[in-house]
Design a protein around this motif. Structure first.
Motif, PDB file in Angstrom:
ATOM      1  N   GLU A   1      46.932  29.997  44.073  1.00 26.22           N
ATOM      2  CA  GLU A   1      48.242  30.751  44.490  1.00 26.22           C
ATOM      3  C   GLU A   1      48.860  31.815  43.657  1.00 26.22           C
ATOM      4  OE1 GLU A   1      52.283  28.380  45.263  1.00 26.22           O
ATOM      5  OE2 GLU A   1      50.913  27.902  46.828  1.00 26.22           O
ATOM      6  N   GLU A   2      48.649  31.694  42.477  1.00 28.20           N
ATOM      7  CA  GLU A   2      49.244  32.594  41.393  1.00 28.20           C
ATOM      8  C   GLU A   2      48.151  33.926  41.480  1.00 28.20           C
ATOM      9  OE1 GLU A   2      51.999  32.519  39.697  1.00 28.20           O
ATOM     10  OE2 GLU A   2      52.509  31.031  40.844  1.00 28.20           O
ATOM     11  N   VAL A   3      46.976  33.536  41.587  1.00 25.65           N
ATOM     12  CA  VAL A   3      46.124  34.829  41.669  1.00 25.65           C
ATOM     13  C   VAL A   3      46.182  35.527  43.011  1.00 25.65           C
ATOM     14  CG1 VAL A   3      43.544  35.515  41.878  1.00 25.65           C
ATOM     15  CG2 VAL A   3      44.364  33.796  40.170  1.00 25.65           C
ATOM     16  N   LEU A   4      46.628  34.924  43.942  1.00 23.22           N
ATOM     17  CA  LEU A   4      46.896  35.615  45.394  1.00 23.22           C
ATOM     18  C   LEU A   4      48.093  36.356  45.030  1.00 23.22           C
ATOM     19  CD1 LEU A   4      45.961  32.799  47.625  1.00 23.22           C
ATOM     20  CD2 LEU A   4      44.705  34.972  47.686  1.00 23.22           C
ATOM     21  N   ARG A   5      49.070  35.715  44.355  1.00 18.39           N
ATOM     22  CA  ARG A   5      50.135  36.409  44.256  1.00 18.39           C
ATOM     23  C   ARG A   5      50.043  37.621  43.350  1.00 18.39           C
ATOM     24  NH1 ARG A   5      53.475  32.454  42.612  1.00 18.39           N
ATOM     25  NH2 ARG A   5      54.583  32.465  44.583  1.00 18.39           N
ATOM     26  N   ARG A   6      49.373  37.775  42.408  1.00 20.71           N
ATOM     27  CA  ARG A   6      48.844  39.007  41.432  1.00 20.71           C
ATOM     28  C   ARG A   6      48.166  39.885  42.224  1.00 20.71           C
ATOM     29  NH1 ARG A   6      48.143  35.298  37.257  1.00 20.71           N
ATOM     30  NH2 ARG A   6      46.214  35.587  37.171  1.00 20.71           N
ATOM     31  N   HIS A   7      46.957  39.459  43.045  1.00 20.85           N
ATOM     32  CA  HIS A   7      46.143  40.517  43.608  1.00 20.85           C
ATOM     33  C   HIS A   7      46.085  40.718  44.717  1.00 20.85           C
ATOM     34  CE1 HIS A   7      44.225  40.211  39.317  1.00 20.85           C
ATOM     35  NE2 HIS A   7      44.210  38.958  39.552  1.00 20.85           N
ATOM     36  N   GLY A   8      46.585  39.545  45.629  1.00 17.99           N
ATOM     37  CA  GLY A   8      46.676  39.741  47.156  1.00 17.99           C
ATOM     38  C   GLY A   8      45.159  39.298  47.756  1.00 17.99           C
TER      39      GLY A   8
ATOM     40  N   ALA B   1      41.736  39.175  45.538  1.00 21.54           N
ATOM     41  CA  ALA B   1      41.410  37.778  44.425  1.00 21.54           C
ATOM     42  C   ALA B   1      40.078  37.215  44.780  1.00 21.54           C
ATOM     43  CB  ALA B   1      42.663  36.848  45.009  1.00 21.54           C
ATOM     44  N   THR B   2      39.585  37.005  43.574  1.00 23.01           N
ATOM     45  CA  THR B   2      38.165  36.273  43.532  1.00 23.01           C
ATOM     46  C   THR B   2      38.349  34.981  43.104  1.00 23.01           C
ATOM     47  OG1 THR B   2      37.547  37.041  41.861  1.00 23.01           O
ATOM     48  CG2 THR B   2      37.227  38.613  43.544  1.00 23.01           C
ATOM     49  N   VAL B   3      37.229  34.097  43.313  1.00 20.09           N
ATOM     50  CA  VAL B   3      36.965  32.689  42.716  1.00 20.09           C
ATOM     51  C   VAL B   3      36.877  32.968  41.214  1.00 20.09           C
ATOM     52  CG1 VAL B   3      35.315  30.911  42.426  1.00 20.09           C
ATOM     53  CG2 VAL B   3      36.074  31.670  44.710  1.00 20.09           C
ATOM     54  N   VAL B   4      36.331  33.871  40.822  1.00 22.10           N
ATOM     55  CA  VAL B   4      36.148  34.374  39.343  1.00 22.10           C
ATOM     56  C   VAL B   4      37.540  34.684  38.722  1.00 22.10           C
ATOM     57  CG1 VAL B   4      35.145  36.040  37.447  1.00 22.10           C
ATOM     58  CG2 VAL B   4      33.725  35.554  39.474  1.00 22.10           C
ATOM     59  N   ASP B   5      38.531  35.216  39.507  1.00 24.52           N
ATOM     60  CA  ASP B   5      39.764  35.494  39.055  1.00 24.52           C
ATOM     61  C   ASP B   5      40.514  34.164  38.655  1.00 24.52           C
ATOM     62  OD1 ASP B   5      39.692  38.358  38.845  1.00 24.52           O
ATOM     63  OD2 ASP B   5      40.325  38.341  41.111  1.00 24.52           O
ATOM     64  N   VAL B   6      40.155  33.001  39.937  1.00 20.74           N
ATOM     65  CA  VAL B   6      40.845  31.840  39.437  1.00 20.74           C
ATOM     66  C   VAL B   6      40.196  31.034  38.439  1.00 20.74           C
ATOM     67  CG1 VAL B   6      41.140  29.746  40.929  1.00 20.74           C
ATOM     68  CG2 VAL B   6      41.298  31.743  42.237  1.00 20.74           C
ATOM     69  N   ALA B   7      39.044  31.301  38.453  1.00 17.11           N
ATOM     70  CA  ALA B   7      38.341  30.457  37.220  1.00 17.11           C
ATOM     71  C   ALA B   7      38.864  31.080  35.807  1.00 17.11           C
ATOM     72  CB  ALA B   7      36.798  30.588  37.299  1.00 17.11           C
ATOM     73  N   ARG B   8      38.820  32.197  35.788  1.00 18.63           N
ATOM     74  CA  ARG B   8      39.457  32.949  34.505  1.00 18.63           C
ATOM     75  C   ARG B   8      40.961  32.363  34.351  1.00 18.63           C
ATOM     76  NH1 ARG B   8      39.090  38.259  35.797  1.00 18.63           N
ATOM     77  NH2 ARG B   8      36.776  38.048  35.200  1.00 18.63           N
TER      78      ARG B   8
END
Length: 196
Positions: free
Chosen positions: A18-25, A29-36
């Motif tokens: 949810e936070e990654v989606l908020r930041r990147h749209g 947003a990628t699974v790598v972003d979530v993992a990071r």
């Protein structure tokens, strides 16, 4: 990647998503972003959610379930008059959707995109909502307050007739002056239609 001391759970992944989606749209947003964001490998995320689509569906369901849970409490309150419950349930649905759109417009826009691609999740959400409303209408019919022969059909009609106040396609109208009065007028008309 910083080490993580917390156990990786589906709930932690969904919160981070949810936070990654908020930041990147949703487009970036990628699974790598979530993992990071979690300090783990993307493989660790895939152990909980087999695909990016599964992760998106789960985060969309989590977002929709917040509304469902609020409304479930109203639907389950059998100690109250069914007419008051119908009114409160519809008002709570409008308030929840309006709040999501107004309080965090970026995330609301993201979820609007995600729900377009999550037909089964959205369908299940709508079924759950109309089932709640059906129970309230059925209670009113059994008490002789509502004169309906098919509670499920009446509940679906109520839901569809109030779509302007909960369908995300109408979100821009929810902040317009006078929308509360329009909502109350529609609900009054619908409840009178149910009443004996």
């Amino acid at each position: 990647m910083p080490p993580t001391s917390e156990t990786l759970t589906a709930e932690r992944i969904l919160a981070a998503t949810e936070e990654v989606l908020r930041r990147h749209g949703p487009a970036k947003a990628t699974v790598v972003d979530v993992a990071r964001a979690l300090g783990v490998s993307h493989g660790s995320v895939y152990r909980h959610f087999r695909t990016k689509a599964a992760l998106r569906e789960a985060v969309t369901k989590r977002w929709l379930d917040r509304t469902t849970q609020v409304l479930a409490g109203i639907a389950a309150d059998t100690g109250r008059d069914p007419e008051a419950r119908v009114r409160e349930w519809l008002a709570a649905l409008f308030a929840a959707k309006r709040s999501k759109a107004g309080d965090d417009p970026e995330l609301f826009a993201t979820y609007s995109v995600l729900t377009d691609g999550a037909g089964e999740v959205v369908g299940a959400h709508i079924t759950e909502l109309t089932d709640q409303l059906t129970e309230i209408v059925r209670a009113g019919a059994e008490a002789g307050i509502f004169t309906v022969t098919d509670s499920a059909t009446a509940a679906r009609a109520l839901f569809q007739a109030t779509a302007r106040f909960h369908d995300p396609g109408y979100a821009k109208e929810w902040q317009q002056p006078g929308v509360e009065g329009e909502f109350e007028a529609v609900v009054d008309l619908l409840v009178r239609g149910l009443s004996a």
